[in-house]
Design a protein around this motif. Structure first.
Motif, PDB file in Angstrom:
ATOM      1  N   VAL A 191     -16.697  -2.801   3.878  1.00  0.00           N
ATOM      2  CA  VAL A 191     -16.349  -2.350   2.534  1.00  0.00           C
ATOM      3  C   VAL A 191     -15.125  -1.437   2.573  1.00  0.00           C
ATOM      4  N   LYS A 192     -15.075  -0.532   3.539  1.00  0.00           N
ATOM      5  CA  LYS A 192     -13.914   0.364   3.659  1.00  0.00           C
ATOM      6  C   LYS A 192     -12.637  -0.431   3.908  1.00  0.00           C
ATOM      7  N   ARG A 193     -12.712  -1.462   4.739  1.00  0.00           N
ATOM      8  CA  ARG A 193     -11.519  -2.264   5.012  1.00  0.00           C
ATOM      9  C   ARG A 193     -11.099  -3.081   3.796  1.00  0.00           C
ATOM     10  N   GLN A 194     -12.060  -3.545   3.011  1.00  0.00           N
ATOM     11  CA  GLN A 194     -11.715  -4.252   1.781  1.00  0.00           C
ATOM     12  C   GLN A 194     -10.935  -3.345   0.841  1.00  0.00           C
ATOM     13  N   GLN A 195     -11.405  -2.115   0.677  1.00  0.00           N
ATOM     14  CA  GLN A 195     -10.718  -1.172  -0.197  1.00  0.00           C
ATOM     15  C   GLN A 195      -9.345  -0.810   0.363  1.00  0.00           C
ATOM     16  N   GLU A 196      -9.265  -0.652   1.671  1.00  0.00           N
ATOM     17  CA  GLU A 196      -7.983  -0.351   2.320  1.00  0.00           C
ATOM     18  C   GLU A 196      -6.965  -1.446   2.047  1.00  0.00           C
ATOM     19  N   VAL A 197      -7.374  -2.701   2.174  1.00  0.00           N
ATOM     20  CA  VAL A 197      -6.455  -3.814   1.985  1.00  0.00           C
ATOM     21  C   VAL A 197      -6.014  -3.922   0.529  1.00  0.00           C
ATOM     22  N   ILE A 198      -6.889  -3.646  -0.422  1.00  0.00           N
ATOM     23  CA  ILE A 198      -6.508  -3.670  -1.829  1.00  0.00           C
ATOM     24  C   ILE A 198      -5.371  -2.689  -2.085  1.00  0.00           C
ATOM     25  N   VAL A 199      -5.460  -1.490  -1.522  1.00  0.00           N
ATOM     26  CA  VAL A 199      -4.405  -0.491  -1.699  1.00  0.00           C
ATOM     27  C   VAL A 199      -3.098  -0.977  -1.071  1.00  0.00           C
ATOM     28  N   LYS A 200      -3.189  -1.590   0.102  1.00  0.00           N
ATOM     29  CA  LYS A 200      -1.986  -2.088   0.765  1.00  0.00           C
ATOM     30  C   LYS A 200      -1.357  -3.249  -0.005  1.00  0.00           C
ATOM     31  N   VAL A 201      -2.191  -4.098  -0.596  1.00  0.00           N
ATOM     32  CA  VAL A 201      -1.676  -5.207  -1.400  1.00  0.00           C
ATOM     33  C   VAL A 201      -0.983  -4.667  -2.641  1.00  0.00           C
ATOM     34  N   LYS A 202      -1.534  -3.616  -3.201  1.00  0.00           N
ATOM     35  CA  LYS A 202      -0.895  -2.975  -4.357  1.00  0.00           C
ATOM     36  C   LYS A 202       0.536  -2.585  -4.023  1.00  0.00           C
ATOM     37  N   GLU A 203       0.744  -2.024  -2.859  1.00  0.00           N
ATOM     38  CA  GLU A 203       2.091  -1.619  -2.451  1.00  0.00           C
ATOM     39  C   GLU A 203       3.005  -2.836  -2.281  1.00  0.00           C
ATOM     40  N   GLN A 204       2.470  -3.921  -1.744  1.00  0.00           N
ATOM     41  CA  GLN A 204       3.258  -5.139  -1.588  1.00  0.00           C
ATOM     42  C   GLN A 204       3.691  -5.697  -2.938  1.00  0.00           C
ATOM     43  N   LEU A 205       2.762  -5.708  -3.893  1.00  0.00           N
ATOM     44  CA  LEU A 205       3.091  -6.211  -5.226  1.00  0.00           C
ATOM     45  C   LEU A 205       4.077  -5.299  -5.934  1.00  0.00           C
ATOM     46  N   LYS A 206       3.931  -4.014  -5.713  1.00  0.00           N
ATOM     47  CA  LYS A 206       4.852  -3.056  -6.325  1.00  0.00           C
ATOM     48  C   LYS A 206       6.273  -3.320  -5.845  1.00  0.00           C
ATOM     49  N   ASN A 207       6.410  -3.616  -4.562  1.00  0.00           N
ATOM     50  CA  ASN A 207       7.732  -3.917  -4.007  1.00  0.00           C
ATOM     51  C   ASN A 207       8.265  -5.255  -4.505  1.00  0.00           C
ATOM     52  N   LYS A 208       7.359  -6.216  -4.650  1.00  0.00           N
ATOM     53  CA  LYS A 208       7.770  -7.569  -5.055  1.00  0.00           C
ATOM     54  C   LYS A 208       8.220  -7.606  -6.508  1.00  0.00           C
ATOM     55  N   PHE A 209       7.531  -6.854  -7.376  1.00  0.00           N
ATOM     56  CA  PHE A 209       7.858  -6.842  -8.799  1.00  0.00           C
ATOM     57  C   PHE A 209       8.180  -5.413  -9.234  1.00  0.00           C
ATOM     58  N   SER A 210       9.271  -4.900  -8.724  1.00  0.00           N
ATOM     59  CA  SER A 210       9.611  -3.495  -8.941  1.00  0.00           C
ATOM     60  C   SER A 210      10.590  -3.278 -10.079  1.00  0.00           C
ATOM     61  N   ASN A 211      11.078  -4.344 -10.688  1.00  0.00           N
ATOM     62  CA  ASN A 211      12.036  -4.176 -11.782  1.00  0.00           C
ATOM     63  C   ASN A 211      11.885  -5.319 -12.781  1.00  0.00           C
ATOM     64  N   PHE A 212      12.570  -5.187 -13.904  1.00  0.00           N
ATOM     65  CA  PHE A 212      12.433  -6.170 -14.974  1.00  0.00           C
ATOM     66  C   PHE A 212      12.986  -7.537 -14.566  1.00  0.00           C
ATOM     67  N   GLU A 213      14.038  -7.554 -13.732  1.00  0.00           N
ATOM     68  CA  GLU A 213      14.617  -8.820 -13.305  1.00  0.00           C
ATOM     69  C   GLU A 213      13.602  -9.661 -12.526  1.00  0.00           C
ATOM     70  N   SER A 214      12.798  -8.985 -11.712  1.00  0.00           N
ATOM     71  CA  SER A 214      11.835  -9.712 -10.879  1.00  0.00           C
ATOM     72  C   SER A 214      10.702 -10.320 -11.694  1.00  0.00           C
ATOM     73  N   LEU A 215      10.508  -9.824 -12.929  1.00  0.00           N
ATOM     74  CA  LEU A 215       9.429 -10.355 -13.764  1.00  0.00           C
ATOM     75  C   LEU A 215       9.668 -11.810 -14.150  1.00  0.00           C
ATOM     76  N   ALA A 216      10.905 -12.289 -14.041  1.00  0.00           N
ATOM     77  CA  ALA A 216      11.196 -13.680 -14.384  1.00  0.00           C
ATOM     78  C   ALA A 216      10.465 -14.645 -13.465  1.00  0.00           C
ATOM     79  N   ALA A 217      10.106 -14.165 -12.274  1.00  0.00           N
ATOM     80  CA  ALA A 217       9.407 -15.021 -11.314  1.00  0.00           C
ATOM     81  C   ALA A 217       7.896 -15.023 -11.513  1.00  0.00           C
ATOM     82  N   LEU A 218       7.404 -14.240 -12.470  1.00  0.00           N
ATOM     83  CA  LEU A 218       5.954 -14.109 -12.652  1.00  0.00           C
ATOM     84  C   LEU A 218       5.241 -15.425 -12.971  1.00  0.00           C
ATOM     85  N   PRO A 219       5.749 -16.250 -13.894  1.00  0.00           N
ATOM     86  CA  PRO A 219       5.007 -17.485 -14.201  1.00  0.00           C
ATOM     87  C   PRO A 219       4.756 -18.353 -12.977  1.00  0.00           C
TER      88      PRO A 219
END
Length: 303
Positions: A191-219
């Protein structure tokens, strides 16, 4: 999975943490079939189910996590429900069984009803993802892998081709990391590792979609992510959530494990096997307290 991770980045609507309609401290007097209740103040509860499916018509839930997001305050709270918790399952002939048995016999809907009946917490939307979906999603958002600390026991148990210590794992290897339970911490460590990975994935997504231009790739991102996901939200609703990720940055992520420490005992029943027999009232109160506390919450809840 994609919905939960999008919530970690951005919200759906405005809300306030102290909305007491989200959690009922005692068992509901009348069970409601419609669990798609939305708080008038905007708080929404999302249920993430990681299933052990490899294509079978029925599968068990390996991970059961509720994410509650408070957009105005930039807070998210993660509640991991131990899959072996011994609970009452609505309509089940034997009455009580492991929490993940509810998903096996009735899918997302019965699991949501079981959570509400036992813990008094309503779920607005549910998302389930299988092993292939998890691995593919990780590779999609983190082509270089996600870095975690791998133990020798994990390597031996899953025949992983890495050395002990910090490693950037791809989707398949990270799946082994979050599923590992053959050490002293057993499912609690998982359970601790599941929660740890969720936080790390959040950081990855934050980097991937960090500005309005990147939102065009969302669909396209959503389309590809949904291949192995079952959800009661359609693509339009998902895009609506994801499009707000730049506008509502996350300030705090807090986590809770249910059952909390010293609130359960190990039992074995012929029909259910080894279970965690929990003090339901104590865990309802801990859950209520956790959700009503301003973030960051007291770290006494982090076990």
């Amino acid at each position: 999975m994609v919905i939960l991770f999008s919530i970690l980045l951005g919200g759906c609507s405005s809300g306030h943490l102290r909305d007491r309609h989200q959690v009922h401290p005692s068992s509901p007097s009348k069970f409601e079939d419609d669990t798609n209740h939305k708080s008038k103040k905007g708080i929404m509860n999302f249920l993430l189910i990681g299933s052990d499916s490899r294509g079978e018509p029925q599968s068990f839930s390996d991970a059961i996590i509720i994410a509650q997001y408070v957009p105005k305050e930039g807070n998210i709270k993660l509640i991991s429900l131990m899959r072996d918790s011994y609970v009452k399952i609505p309509g089940y002939s034997k009455g009580y069984d492991k929490l993940n048995k509810a998903y096996f016999i009735g899918g997302n809907d019965l699991l949501k009803k079981t959570i509400y009946q036992n813990f008094g917490m309503k779920v607005d939307h549910s998302i389930s993802i299988d092993f292939d979906g998890f691995a593919n999603f990780i590779d999609l958002i983190a082509p270089e892998g996600i870095t975690v600390n791998v133990s020798q026991k994990m390597i031996d148990d899953f025949n992983m081709e890495v050395k002990p210590g910090e490693n950037a794992l791809n989707g398949r290897e990270l799946l082994k990391y979050v599923r590992f339970r053959h050490d002293d911490e057993s499912d609690f460590g998982r359970v601790k590792r599941q929660q740890e990975v969720i936080v790390k994935v959040k950081e990855q997504l934050k980097n991937k979609f960090s500005n309005f231009e990147s939102l065009a790739a969302l669909p396209d991102f959503v389309e590809e992510s949904l291949n192995h996901v079952e959800s009661d939200m359609d693509k339009g609703e998902i895009l609506s959530v994801l499009s707000k990720l730049v506008l509502y940055p996350i300030k705090n992520i807090d986590s809770l494990r249910i059952p909390v420490q010293n609130s359960f005992e190990n039992k074995t029943y012929p029909h259910a096997g080894a279970v965690l027999k929990i003090n339901l009232e104590e865990n309802r109160e801990a859950l209520k307290d956790f959700l009503l506390k301003p973030s960051p919450v007291n770290r006494e809840y982090h076990y």
